[in-house]
Design an enzyme around this catalytic site. Structure first.
Site, PDB file in Angstrom:
ATOM      1  N   ARG A 184       7.267  14.142  17.282  1.00  0.00           N
ATOM      2  CA  ARG A 184       7.766  13.102  16.369  1.00  0.00           C
ATOM      3  C   ARG A 184       9.185  12.685  16.775  1.00  0.00           C
ATOM      4  O   ARG A 184      10.010  12.397  15.921  1.00  0.00           O
ATOM      5  CB  ARG A 184       7.775  13.597  14.913  1.00  0.00           C
ATOM      6  CG  ARG A 184       6.415  13.840  14.298  1.00  0.00           C
ATOM      7  CD  ARG A 184       5.609  12.564  14.124  1.00  0.00           C
ATOM      8  NE  ARG A 184       4.358  12.803  13.418  1.00  0.00           N
ATOM      9  CZ  ARG A 184       3.247  13.203  13.988  1.00  0.00           C
ATOM     10  NH1 ARG A 184       3.221  13.421  15.304  1.00  0.00           N
ATOM     11  NH2 ARG A 184       2.145  13.395  13.285  1.00  0.00           N
ATOM     12  N   ARG A 196       0.290  22.325   7.325  1.00  0.00           N
ATOM     13  CA  ARG A 196       1.741  22.215   7.525  1.00  0.00           C
ATOM     14  C   ARG A 196       2.525  22.363   6.228  1.00  0.00           C
ATOM     15  O   ARG A 196       3.716  22.653   6.245  1.00  0.00           O
ATOM     16  CB  ARG A 196       2.104  20.867   8.165  1.00  0.00           C
ATOM     17  CG  ARG A 196       1.542  20.648   9.546  1.00  0.00           C
ATOM     18  CD  ARG A 196       2.193  19.472  10.244  1.00  0.00           C
ATOM     19  NE  ARG A 196       2.216  18.247   9.458  1.00  0.00           N
ATOM     20  CZ  ARG A 196       2.651  17.073   9.909  1.00  0.00           C
ATOM     21  NH1 ARG A 196       3.103  16.988  11.152  1.00  0.00           N
ATOM     22  NH2 ARG A 196       2.644  15.994   9.149  1.00  0.00           N
ATOM     23  N   ASP A 218       5.981  -7.548   1.180  1.00  0.00           N
ATOM     24  CA  ASP A 218       5.280  -6.937   2.309  1.00  0.00           C
ATOM     25  C   ASP A 218       4.986  -8.034   3.314  1.00  0.00           C
ATOM     26  O   ASP A 218       4.902  -9.220   2.952  1.00  0.00           O
ATOM     27  CB  ASP A 218       3.974  -6.267   1.855  1.00  0.00           C
ATOM     28  CG  ASP A 218       3.487  -5.203   2.826  1.00  0.00           C
ATOM     29  OD1 ASP A 218       3.642  -4.007   2.523  1.00  0.00           O
ATOM     30  OD2 ASP A 218       2.971  -5.570   3.907  1.00  0.00           O
ATOM     31  N   TYR A 233      10.331   8.958  15.832  1.00  0.00           N
ATOM     32  CA  TYR A 233      10.273   8.860  14.378  1.00  0.00           C
ATOM     33  C   TYR A 233      11.385   9.681  13.734  1.00  0.00           C
ATOM     34  O   TYR A 233      12.105   9.202  12.849  1.00  0.00           O
ATOM     35  CB  TYR A 233       8.906   9.339  13.890  1.00  0.00           C
ATOM     36  CG  TYR A 233       8.732   9.327  12.394  1.00  0.00           C
ATOM     37  CD1 TYR A 233       8.638   8.131  11.693  1.00  0.00           C
ATOM     38  CD2 TYR A 233       8.648  10.515  11.674  1.00  0.00           C
ATOM     39  CE1 TYR A 233       8.464   8.118  10.315  1.00  0.00           C
ATOM     40  CE2 TYR A 233       8.473  10.508  10.301  1.00  0.00           C
ATOM     41  CZ  TYR A 233       8.386   9.306   9.632  1.00  0.00           C
ATOM     42  OH  TYR A 233       8.221   9.304   8.266  1.00  0.00           O
ATOM     43  N   GLN A 261       0.836  -1.201   0.000  1.00  0.00           N
ATOM     44  CA  GLN A 261       0.000   0.000   0.000  1.00  0.00           C
ATOM     45  C   GLN A 261       0.871   1.252   0.000  1.00  0.00           C
ATOM     46  O   GLN A 261       2.090   1.176   0.121  1.00  0.00           O
ATOM     47  CB  GLN A 261      -0.925   0.028   1.216  1.00  0.00           C
ATOM     48  CG  GLN A 261      -0.215   0.019   2.560  1.00  0.00           C
ATOM     49  CD  GLN A 261      -1.183  -0.033   3.728  1.00  0.00           C
ATOM     50  OE1 GLN A 261      -2.403   0.038   3.558  1.00  0.00           O
ATOM     51  NE2 GLN A 261      -0.652  -0.152   4.932  1.00  0.00           N
TER      52      GLN A 261
END
Length: 245
Positions: A144, A205, A37, A147, A16
């Site tokens: 974040r 953003r 995947d 990440y 995806q």
């Protein structure tokens, strides 16, 4: 004749989002695509696409990676797309969140590269593309922390691989997109108390005034995978709608 005619391209997280869009774009340009995947059911949707062969793969399992890579005589391009986003400041996540994020976002690339690079050396060269983000060493983004740290590590990994294997004919670049309109982003948006406001906030953003499209990311990936970018290595290519300006 496609720009990627004759190339064998291995893509992770191809079921995806950006991974799927890139797999389709690579195949459309004439490449033989190995789309992998961990989600085998979702991955089956690519089975009918000409030029794409699907394989279930856990990119955090080095034995599974070795077994997969061993099935192919050559791999011209590796696109490391697998990753996840963890939201929160440094106080929000614990060691488990840190370890999971780094295992998926960084260690998976480390494991994939360690298996693919020897094959690329033996065949006379190759091309590696890693998925990073503007949320990294390029820009501080609120909530974040984990990440961003992991994606900054991807940039460091990319530059290290690029400089270490340049003489063996291997290029390595990474892509640093901002917010891209994917199904996974939509799932995140729908978990907010007010999804419409959340969507508007994500769009706000981006100074360009909209979210990025997976097709736009895939177009840049085709360029990086092609010989048109043969003079490009060790770069962190930004695709962010002006967010880092």
């Amino acid at each position: 004749m496609g720009r990627l005619e004759g190339k064998v391209i291995l893509v992770t997280a191809a079921a995806q989002g950006i991974g799927e869009a890139s797999a389709r774009a690579f195949a459309k340009e004439g490449a033989k695509v190995i789309a992998t995947d961990i989600n085998g059911e979702k991955l089956k949707e690519l089975d009918t696409v000409p030029g794409i062969e699907t394989k279930v793969l856990d990119v955090t399992n080095k034995d599974s990676i070795a077994a997969l890579v061993g099935q192919f005589d050559r791999i011209d391009v590796l696109f490391n797309c697998a990753g996840c986003v963890f939201k929160g400041t440094i106080l929000a996540g614990d060691e488990t969140d840190w370890d999971f994020s780094f295992n998926l976002n960084v260690k998976s690339m480390f494991l994939m590269c360690r298996q693919v690079i020897p094959k690329m050396i033996s065949q006379g060269g190759g091309n590696i593309i890693n998925m990073s983000s503007v949320c990294s060493s390029l820009k501080g983004v609120p909530e974040r922390c984990i990440y961003s740290a992991s994606k900054a590590a991807v940039i460091g990994l990319t530059k290290s691989v690029a400089v270490d294997f340049m003489k063996q004919g291997i290029r390595c670049n990474c892509l640093c997109p901002a917010t891209i309109n994917t199904s996974s982003l939509e799932e995140v948006i729908q978990r907010f108390p007010n999804p419409e406001k959340a969507r508007a906030d994500f769009i706000a953003r981006q100074p360009i005034g909209r979210l990025g499209k997976v097709e736009e990311v895939a177009a840049l990936l085709v360029y990086l995978a092609s010989d048109e970018s043969a003079f490009t290595t060790g770069t962190a290519m930004v695709l962010d709608g002006g967010w880092t300006l």
